[in-house]
Scaffold this motif. Sequence first.
Motif, short mmCIF file in Angstrom:
data_model
loop_
_atom_site.label_atom_id
_atom_site.label_comp_id
_atom_site.label_asym_id
_atom_site.label_seq_id
_atom_site.Cartn_x
_atom_site.Cartn_y
_atom_site.Cartn_z
N MET A 73 0.86 -1.17 0.00
CA MET A 73 0.00 0.00 0.00
C MET A 73 0.91 1.23 0.00
O MET A 73 1.80 1.35 0.83
CB MET A 73 -0.88 -0.04 1.24
CG MET A 73 -1.77 1.15 1.36
SD MET A 73 -2.71 1.19 2.90
CE MET A 73 -2.92 -0.51 3.28
N THR A 74 0.66 2.15 -0.91
CA THR A 74 1.50 3.32 -1.01
C THR A 74 0.94 4.51 -0.25
O THR A 74 1.70 5.37 0.16
CB THR A 74 1.72 3.71 -2.49
OG1 THR A 74 0.44 3.93 -3.08
CG2 THR A 74 2.46 2.63 -3.24
N GLY A 131 -7.97 2.53 -2.03
CA GLY A 131 -7.83 3.31 -3.25
C GLY A 131 -8.81 4.48 -3.24
O GLY A 131 -9.72 4.54 -2.42
N LYS A 132 -8.60 5.42 -4.15
CA LYS A 132 -9.53 6.54 -4.27
C LYS A 132 -10.78 6.06 -4.99
O LYS A 132 -10.74 5.11 -5.77
CB LYS A 132 -8.89 7.70 -5.02
CG LYS A 132 -7.78 8.37 -4.23
CD LYS A 132 -7.28 9.63 -4.89
CE LYS A 132 -6.22 10.28 -4.03
NZ LYS A 132 -5.77 11.55 -4.61
N HIS A 151 -17.02 5.02 0.85
CA HIS A 151 -16.69 5.73 2.08
C HIS A 151 -16.71 4.78 3.29
O HIS A 151 -15.81 4.82 4.14
CB HIS A 151 -17.68 6.90 2.28
CG HIS A 151 -17.33 7.80 3.39
ND1 HIS A 151 -18.04 7.83 4.57
CD2 HIS A 151 -16.36 8.74 3.51
CE1 HIS A 151 -17.51 8.74 5.37
NE2 HIS A 151 -16.50 9.31 4.75
N GLY A 152 -17.72 3.93 3.36
CA GLY A 152 -17.78 2.96 4.45
C GLY A 152 -16.61 1.98 4.40
O GLY A 152 -15.97 1.71 5.42
#
Length: 172
Positions: free
Chosen positions: A1-2, A9-10, A157-158
Motif C-alpha cells: 500500500m503506497t 484506493g480513491k 466511504h464505508g
Amino acid sequence: MTDERYPTGKYTPPASFTNEQIQSWVAEIAALPGQMRQAVVGLNYQQFDTPYRLGGWTIRQVIHHVADSHANALTRFKLALTEENPTIKPYREADWALLPDYKMPVAPSFQMIEGIHYRWAELMKSLTEEQWSRTFFHPGNQKITSLKEALGLYVWHGRHHLAHIGLALGKV
C-alpha cells in the motif's frame, strides 16, 4: 500500500449502474454498522485513540466522522427526493473531527450509525429507477450528483473507513 490515507484506493465511479449493483450497494449500507461494531469488539477506551497512520484520525474520530457524514448523506438523499437538484451544504470534516464531541465514547455515534443506516437502507429499497436518477448539487466540487452516484461514493466511504480501523489495529 503506497498511501495509507486511501487503503482501498480513491473512489472511482463505475461507467454505468445496474439494478443489481444498486441493490448490492444498498445491502452494504445496511451491513456497515455491524461491520464497524465487529471491527472494534473488545477495544478499551484508550485503544479507540489509536490513529490509523501518523497524523491520521483515531479510531474514535473515524467512528464519529462516519456518523456525521452518513447523517449528512441521508439528508442529501431526502433533499434530492423532495426538491429539484437542491444545493447541499458542505461541511469541513477535518474541523468537525477537532470538536470536543469527537473525544467522547463511541456508543452514541454507533447508535446514530445504526439508526441512520437502517432508515437510509429502507428508503433506498423503495426507490424507483427514476428516483435513483434524481440529483443534488455540491458547491464544494461544483458537481451535480445523482443518487445512484452518491450511493456508490458512500459505499466506498464505508469501506474506506473500515480499512482505516483495520490499519489502526494492524489488520490491513
